[in-house]
Design a protein around this motif. Structure first.
Motif, PDB file in Angstrom:
ATOM      1  N   LEU A 179       1.047  -1.371  -0.179  1.00  0.00           N
ATOM      2  CA  LEU A 179       0.046  -0.132   0.181  1.00  0.00           C
ATOM      3  C   LEU A 179       0.801   1.037   0.041  1.00  0.00           C
ATOM      4  N   ASN A 180       0.783   2.102  -1.212  1.00  0.00           N
ATOM      5  CA  ASN A 180       1.586   3.297  -0.964  1.00  0.00           C
ATOM      6  C   ASN A 180       0.299   4.292  -0.488  1.00  0.00           C
ATOM      7  N   ARG A 181       0.674   5.513  -0.348  1.00  0.00           N
ATOM      8  CA  ARG A 181      -0.334   6.425   0.310  1.00  0.00           C
ATOM      9  C   ARG A 181      -1.664   6.410  -0.344  1.00  0.00           C
ATOM     10  N   ARG A 182      -1.458   6.772  -1.817  1.00  0.00           N
ATOM     11  CA  ARG A 182      -2.932   6.662  -2.463  1.00  0.00           C
ATOM     12  C   ARG A 182      -3.744   5.410  -2.422  1.00  0.00           C
ATOM     13  N   LYS A 183      -3.067   4.191  -2.321  1.00  0.00           N
ATOM     14  CA  LYS A 183      -3.824   2.951  -2.115  1.00  0.00           C
ATOM     15  C   LYS A 183      -4.373   2.848  -0.518  1.00  0.00           C
ATOM     16  N   LEU A 184      -3.641   3.429   0.268  1.00  0.00           N
ATOM     17  CA  LEU A 184      -3.956   3.362   1.627  1.00  0.00           C
ATOM     18  C   LEU A 184      -4.948   3.959   1.870  1.00  0.00           C
ATOM     19  N   GLU A 185      -5.274   5.400   1.344  1.00  0.00           N
ATOM     20  CA  GLU A 185      -6.344   6.176   1.522  1.00  0.00           C
ATOM     21  C   GLU A 185      -7.652   5.377   1.057  1.00  0.00           C
ATOM     22  N   ARG A 186      -7.660   4.907  -0.273  1.00  0.00           N
ATOM     23  CA  ARG A 186      -8.627   4.252  -0.594  1.00  0.00           C
ATOM     24  C   ARG A 186      -9.003   3.193   0.278  1.00  0.00           C
ATOM     25  N   VAL A 187      -8.373   2.212   0.530  1.00  0.00           N
ATOM     26  CA  VAL A 187      -8.489   1.050   1.523  1.00  0.00           C
ATOM     27  C   VAL A 187      -9.063   1.380   2.949  1.00  0.00           C
ATOM     28  N   LEU A 188      -8.562   2.525   3.463  1.00  0.00           N
ATOM     29  CA  LEU A 188      -9.107   2.992   4.737  1.00  0.00           C
ATOM     30  C   LEU A 188     -10.610   3.827   4.464  1.00  0.00           C
TER      31      LEU A 188
END
Length: 622
Positions: free
Chosen positions: A404-413
């Motif tokens: 998870l990079n920053r952008r993907k982490l935002e989507r997951v959360l």
């Protein structure tokens, strides 16, 4: 200050057990809750452990690989065992072990149908307290089996409270306490409370026996129990040595052998008339010939007949010691008072305190070396994990290896913290609530398979029917989420914030998000604004009764929408993780995580609570 230097009595015992090999842990609560129906005793050709060794057989059939019992203890090899047997004058069998439904009997699979609680214990078991709630009416064995078997998987389980046997408080609270004078000198105090208005009789048989190791291994010497004097049972074992059980005020002492009753079980001849179920036959069946008049054997019990007035109690005292004593009960109550004080002192010391000093930052040269090798071998994977070197470096030059990079982490959360998806009132759900109205359907060969959000029990027989991963909150999953978020926070720091809950407009750093999840998890067990504990749902006895409301059960999983406990009621193996979560977040704050070695903070909290030798948290203690 090192733990070894702390002037706390129980900590000294732990240090002695670890460093000097003083056998404080030789005796403890090592009896199984259930040995019958387990793979440990299964020698069936088809692997059907439930039917190979049933609860009905357990009172008559000797175990091979372990023992079970009510509120018992044993040595760490389960050679010599001690536990309770009870009879209320109405039950068809002597209550020697817990009863439950097998996978085929329960509408939601296997489940224990008893109420018992581990109230207190120190790490060395120098003090222990156990509670068993025993109905005064006949225990409804048949009703529990038949009613649960008739219910569908869409219905709730039929529990012991539902049968009415606890109505009008017609039951006994049987407390069993153990206090060690020294590692091989154990005092036993059994207090029986009649919670009903009317007087009631309870027969109690504190039982001492040897696990049967000699029948299968003929080279193993047979141990023995005998009555050495009135009220004194002597145990002899070739490895343990001699022990004496002192039984104050016992009506009589009963003896038999821990041997299978082959006549009852298999209609085969028996080598000895004295068999495992002799006390059942003697007490309930009135068969005086069932016990050995010579007062010897491998299983023995002190028999007490207690007539307890309404809303009153009776206490009996015993002592198991490796030393023969003339005045076995001298100083008895003082020892209990001291051990209870030791327990209170120990847990008061390890109660969470705010951190006042940050741990020093530790670099990871070996980790960086491994990352370099990984980058060389798998460049295409790292291109997705960390597209630039800058993305590899976070707060205080920490490194991140994550899909998870920053952008993907935002989507997951965004999904994880959405209250209409995964974020429930009492933790992270195991399946998104979105699938309640939008089930996932897979068609294979013309057959449709559906996965739908189910917040409570399973509606299928998959995995025995007693587990459901389609919606409820599971503590191990939440712990993994908490651990991941703490790792990510230590990398991203306070600069990275997300909405929590999603869509609320309220932004939190990942440490605050973690705190919110833990708050919801722990709130399952705590009283809410209405004074009720979500874990007990609508069960009024547990919510309102003063003799029930403060007893906590660690259920297997929890209702995804209201937090009610589901599945096995004593799943401490993972639901007990709520304790280190409470401890850890009572000790650390956001700054401690950012400015310290996160592994030492988190692992140190657990080691500190367990009283181990790791002094990682000492720098944080005020």
């Amino acid at each position: 200050m090192a733990l070894a230097d702390v002037d706390v009595t129980e900590q000294k015992r732990l240090n002695d057990a670890h460093a000097a090999q003083v056998p404080w842990k030789q005796w403890g609560p090592y009896l199984s809750e259930r040995q019958w129906g387990t793979v440990r005793e299964d020698y069936s050709e088809d692997g059907d452990a439930w039917n190979y060794f049933t609860h009905d057989q357990a009172r008559s059939r000797a175990y091979r690989w372990g023992e079970d019992g009510l509120g018992g203890l044993s040595d760490d090899q389960q050679r010599l065992c001690f536990a309770l047997a009870l009879w209320n004058g109405r039950d068809p069998i002597l209550k020697e072990r817990l009863f439950g439904l097998t996978n085929s009997e329960g509408n939601h699979g296997e489940d224990v149908k008893e109420y018992y609680f581990y109230v207190d214990s120190t790490p060395t078991h120098s003090y222990m307290k156990y509670l068993y709630k025993y109905p005064q009416q006949e225990y409804p064995y048949l009703d529990l089996v038949e009613t649960n078997r008739k219910r569908s998987r869409e219905e709730l389980e039929y529990e012991l409270l539902d049968t009415g046997v606890f109505d009008d408080d017609r039951y006994f609270d049987v407390f069993v306490e153990y206090a060690k004078r020294d590692p091989q000198d154990i005092l036993v105090r059994i207090c029986m409370h009649n919670r009903g208005r009317d007087a009631a009789q309870l027969r109690i048989l504190p039982t001492l026996w040897f696990r049967n190791t000699w029948s299968e291994n003929h080279d193993d010497p047979r141990p023995s129990l005998c009555e050495e004097a009135p009220g004194v049972i002597r145990a002899r074992h070739h490895e343990l040595g001699d022990y004496w059980l002192y039984c104050e005020g016992a009506t009589e002492r009963l003896f038999t052998e821990n041997e299978s009753n082959a006549r009852r079980l298999w209609n085969q001849p028996i080598a000895s008339p004295y068999v495992k179920d002799a006390f059942h036959a003697y007490v309930i069946g009135g068969q005086r010939e069932a016990v050995n008049p010579a007062k010897t054997g491998t299983k023995a019990a002190a028999h007490y007949v207690c007539n307890i007035p309404g809303r009153d109690s009776v206490t009996i005292r015993l002592r198991l010691s490796a030393i023969s004593r003339d005045n076995a009960f001298d100083g008895f109550e003082n020892t209990f008072n001291e051990r209870i004080a030791d327990a209170d002192e120990f847990y008061e010391r390890i109660a969470p305190k705010s951190l006042t000093e940050a741990d020093s930052v530790t670099r990871y040269p070996k980790l960086m070396e491994l990352i370099a090798q990984f980058r060389k071998r798998y460049p295409e994977l790292l291109a997705h994990v960390a597209p630039t070197d800058t993305g590899f470096i976070g707060h205080r030059e920490r490194r991140l290896l994550s899909i998870l990079n920053r952008r993907k982490l935002e989507r997951v959360l965004g999904y994880l913290l959405d209250e209409n998806e995964f974020l429930g009132p009492h933790g992270i759900r195991s399946l998104s609530r979105y699938h309640l109205e939008h089930p996932y359907v897979l068609n294979i060969g013309g057959t449709g398979y559906k996965v739908q959000y189910l917040p409570a029990e399973s509606n299928t027989g998959m995995f025995g029917g007693n587990s459901n991963w389609q919606g409820p909150v599971w503590m191990p999953v939440n712990l993994l989420v908490v651990r991941a978020l703490m790792n990510l926070y230590s990398f991203f720091g306070d600069e990275f914030k997300v909405q929590c809950p999603s869509g609320s407009g309220h932004y939190m750093a990942l440490f605050e998000v973690t705190q919110e999840i833990v708050r919801r998890l722990t709130g399952t067990f705590l009283r809410d604004a209405d004074g009720t504990r979500p874990v007990y749902g609508g069960t009024s006895k547990f919510q309102d009764d003063p003799h029930w409301r403060d007893l906590i059960l660690f259920y297997e999983y929890f209702h995804g929408d209201n937090g009610a406990g589901l599945g096995a009621s004593h799943q401490t193996g993972w639901t007990g993780l709520v304790a280190p979560l409470l401890d850890m977040f009572g000790r650390i704050d956001a700054r401690a995580v950012l400015d310290s070695d996160r592994w030492r903070v988190m692992a140190g909290a657990s080691a500190h609570e367990a009283g181990g030798g790791d002094n990682a948290l000492n720098a944080h203690r005020p």
